[in-house]
Design a protein around this motif. Structure first.
Motif, PDB file in Angstrom:
ATOM      1  N   VAL A  84      -0.480  11.490 -15.983  1.00 47.84           N
ATOM      2  CA  VAL A  84      -0.406  10.083 -15.569  1.00 47.84           C
ATOM      3  C   VAL A  84       1.030   9.561 -15.696  1.00 47.84           C
ATOM      4  N   LYS A  88       3.309   8.287 -12.620  1.00 52.41           N
ATOM      5  CA  LYS A  88       3.838   6.916 -12.614  1.00 52.41           C
ATOM      6  C   LYS A  88       5.346   6.904 -12.382  1.00 52.41           C
ATOM      7  N   ASP A 101      -0.365   6.085  -2.038  1.00 50.81           N
ATOM      8  CA  ASP A 101      -1.822   6.126  -2.188  1.00 50.81           C
ATOM      9  C   ASP A 101      -2.273   7.408  -2.875  1.00 50.81           C
ATOM     10  N   THR A 104      -1.416   7.182  -6.529  1.00 46.06           N
ATOM     11  CA  THR A 104      -2.285   6.185  -7.179  1.00 46.06           C
ATOM     12  C   THR A 104      -3.676   6.758  -7.442  1.00 46.06           C
ATOM     13  N   LYS A 105      -4.226   7.486  -6.470  1.00 48.61           N
ATOM     14  CA  LYS A 105      -5.539   8.101  -6.642  1.00 48.61           C
ATOM     15  C   LYS A 105      -5.524   9.168  -7.749  1.00 48.61           C
ATOM     16  N   GLU A 108      -5.564   7.358 -11.045  1.00 49.43           N
ATOM     17  CA  GLU A 108      -6.902   6.837 -11.340  1.00 49.43           C
ATOM     18  C   GLU A 108      -7.837   7.974 -11.777  1.00 49.43           C
ATOM     19  N   TYR A 109      -7.704   9.113 -11.088  1.00 49.72           N
ATOM     20  CA  TYR A 109      -8.543  10.264 -11.422  1.00 49.72           C
ATOM     21  C   TYR A 109      -8.277  10.749 -12.849  1.00 49.72           C
ATOM     22  N   GLU A 111      -6.995   9.024 -15.277  1.00 51.62           N
ATOM     23  CA  GLU A 111      -7.437   7.999 -16.233  1.00 51.62           C
ATOM     24  C   GLU A 111      -8.950   8.073 -16.435  1.00 51.62           C
ATOM     25  N   LEU A 112      -9.677   8.341 -15.333  1.00 50.77           N
ATOM     26  CA  LEU A 112     -11.124   8.532 -15.456  1.00 50.77           C
ATOM     27  C   LEU A 112     -11.443   9.765 -16.316  1.00 50.77           C
TER      28      LEU A 112
END
Length: 279
Positions: A84, A88, A101, A104-105, A108-109, A111-112
């Motif tokens: 991550v 970033k 995009d 960003t995906k 998010e992945y 972080e999940l």
């Protein structure tokens, strides 16, 4: 003097040896009976403790597996967080919306993934806590059962110490007697004794009945038993039969002529009364 071969013994000698063996084995049974249910109780406690130890080992392995899983998830979290951070930093250098995009995906992945790992860690920690409680209960139960086992073993050892010397002498005598008995006859005797509830494989005649099952024995069969010409078994229970005399047992016989004497005395008295009345 050379020992007589078991096959050369007469039927009377075989029966006598068998009855001596029976009395010796019965004496051993009496010594063992003094222990009561203690041997079984000791065995049950040992089996229970063995089962509890297996349970403790299983729980310990499960806890170890949960802790290993937690360590793996923490490593996955560290990798995800590093990913991550890297993504970033790459966001500052994107050239178009498509790259933005995509990054960003990915962020998010990852972080999940971190959230999922934390959830798995939480569940594993709950399971560890539960299994630790089970582990403590099992250990407390083992300590309780071990205390009971030590007490039962102490009682059993005390009884065995009191009877060991005499039981060893009886066992040695039984072994000597077995050598005097024909193997096939000995095997039959042991089989009968094993199936008998009271452990009696050979019994003597008592009041015209079998000393094992107490069923009446016909007079001719009793005569055959007294003759010692062959091994005779009870037709009801299958025990080997022996007459009391050969077994060394004295049987009291009630006087057979007591009642007739009494009847004659009464009859005589009646006659005298009649004569007296006539006068």
């Amino acid at each position: 003097m050379a020992k007589k071969d078991p096959s050369d013994l007469t039927v009377e000698e075989r029966l006598s040896a068998l009855y001596q063996l029976q009395t010796t084995l019965s004496a051993i049974d009496e010594k063992r009976a003094l222990r009561g249910e203690l041997p079984l109780e000791v065995q049950d406690l040992e089996d229970e403790i063995a089962g509890l130890n297996t349970r403790v080992e299983k729980i310990t392995n499960e806890i170890s597996e949960f802790r290993t899983a937690i360590s793996q998830k923490k490593a996955e979290i560290a990798d995800a967080e590093n990913t991550v951070s890297r993504y970033k930093e790459q966001l500052n250098d994107v050239r178009n919306n498509r790259e933005y995009d995509t990054l960003t995906k990915e962020i998010e992945y990852q972080e999940l993934e971190v959230e999922l790992c934390n959830k798995k860690i939480g569940e594993a920690e709950v399971r560890i806590s539960e299994r630790n409680e089970d582990l403590q209960k099992a250990r407390d139960l083992i300590a309780d059962r071990q205390l009971a086992l030590n007490e039962k073993k102490g009682e059993l050892d005390e009884i065995m110490d009191e009877t060991r010397a005499e039981e060893e002498k009886l066992r040695a005598r039984a072994n000597d007697l077995e050598l005097k008995i024909e193997p096939r006859l000995l095997a039959s005797f042991k089989r009968i004794r094993k199936n008998a509830r009271n452990g009696l494989g050979i019994v003597y005649v008592q009041r015209d009945a079998c000393g094992g099952c107490f069923n009446k024995i016909p007079p001719q069969r009793q005569l055959d038993i007294k003759m010692h010409k062959k091994i005779i078994v009870c037709e009801y229970c299958g025990r080997i039969m022996i007459d009391p005399e050969l077994a060394g047992v004295k049987v009291d016989k009630a006087p057979a002529d007591e009642k007739p004497k009494r009847k004659r005395a009464i009859r005589k008295k009646t006659v005298e009364e009649k004569e007296s009345g006539e006068e």
